[in-house]
Design an enzyme around this catalytic site. Structure first.
Site, mmCIF file in Angstrom:
data_model
loop_
_atom_site.group_PDB
_atom_site.id
_atom_site.type_symbol
_atom_site.label_atom_id
_atom_site.label_comp_id
_atom_site.label_asym_id
_atom_site.label_seq_id
_atom_site.Cartn_x
_atom_site.Cartn_y
_atom_site.Cartn_z
ATOM 1 N N GLY A 189 47.321 -60.863 34.914
ATOM 2 C CA GLY A 189 47.712 -61.779 34.580
ATOM 3 C C GLY A 189 48.502 -63.137 35.753
ATOM 4 O O GLY A 189 50.027 -62.904 35.605
ATOM 5 N N SER A 190 48.783 -64.122 36.212
ATOM 6 C CA SER A 190 48.907 -65.012 36.809
ATOM 7 C C SER A 190 48.882 -66.584 36.915
ATOM 8 O O SER A 190 47.371 -66.951 36.299
ATOM 9 C CB SER A 190 49.123 -64.656 38.140
ATOM 10 O OG SER A 190 47.393 -64.103 38.377
ATOM 11 N N ARG A 191 48.853 -67.167 37.867
ATOM 12 C CA ARG A 191 48.693 -68.728 37.606
ATOM 13 C C ARG A 191 48.390 -68.774 39.675
ATOM 14 O O ARG A 191 49.292 -68.096 40.775
ATOM 15 C CB ARG A 191 50.710 -69.445 37.608
ATOM 16 C CG ARG A 191 50.657 -70.717 37.549
ATOM 17 C CD ARG A 191 51.481 -71.388 36.980
ATOM 18 N NE ARG A 191 51.695 -72.622 37.332
ATOM 19 C CZ ARG A 191 51.726 -72.971 36.321
ATOM 20 N NH1 ARG A 191 52.439 -72.789 35.265
ATOM 21 N NH2 ARG A 191 52.135 -74.379 36.650
#
Length: 218
Positions: free
Chosen positions: A182-184
């Site tokens: 989960g990240s960006r």
């Protein structure tokens, strides 16, 4: 372009642990529900690190998505990372169900890589781009256009993986790293670039056209 197997190599240690524990639970005849949960977790781990082949038929001057996910921000900034020029930032949020392998948005040479330690707030929030642990890369296209992008760690993601070094030449869509759990990823477009996506739009790394760059004038 780098070839990959069915899963990213960075997932091997995690898969070995999950599968090993699940196998032990079966061998020792643990409670059925425990075995079931452990095998589900092992399967999820393999699925999380999946690394499908991707191809794009976008024009040569097109910028393609570096990550799977959802566009959560499009805004102007007075100064981009690693440059002193104004940019327009487009942010892609990756949840735990997305493919997490990152790909080069343009073809060119990686001229600078800058790692910044930081916090681990929810990557869906705008402040994650400036407060969280992040890895910023600057590329220069064959046409002489410079474009930066960054991997941003999130609330669950605590490990940014960057497989390349300064001076590496990448093809558009080539794998260069990943972020776990989960990240960006933020793209920093030059102000004269065209942006093709809208807020809320879903992206597929190596496929979705994010915009188009203008060649450097002589």
């Amino acid at each position: 372009m780098e070839k990959s197997g069915l899963v990213a190599k960075e997932g091997y240690p995690f898969m070995a642990i999950f599968i090993g524990v699940a196998a032990v639970s079966s061998a020792l005849s643990w409670y059925g529900i425990v075995q079931f949960v452990l095998w589900v977790l092992a399967g999820w781990c393999i699925w999380f690190f999946r690394d499908p082949e991707r191809h794009s038929d976008a024009p040569e001057d097109a910028v393609i998505a570096p990550a799977d996910g959802r566009v959560v921000a499009i805004r102007e900034m007075e100064k981009g990372p690693l440059t002193d020029e104004p940019v327009r930032m487009v942010s892609i949020f990756m949840n735990v169900f997305n493919v997490h392998v990152n790909r080069a948005p343009i073809a060119g040479t990686v001229t600078k890589i800058s790692y910044h330690p930081g916090k681990f707030v929810n990557a869906d929030l705008d402040k994650a781009s400036i407060e969280n642990e992040r890895n910023v890369l600057l590329m220069e296209s064959p046409a002489g256009v410079k474009m930066a992008f960054q991997q941003v760690a999130g609330l669950v993601a605590r490990r940014i993986v960057c497989r390349i070094n300064e001076g590496t030449v990448l093809q558009r869509g080539e794998r260069f790293g990943l972020i776990r759990f989960g990240s960006r990823v933020d793209l920093f477009f030059p102000m004269d670039a065209e942006i093709s996506v809208k807020l809320g739009e879903m992206t597929h790394s190596g496929v979705t056209q994010m915009g188009r760059l203008k060649g450097k004038e002589s």
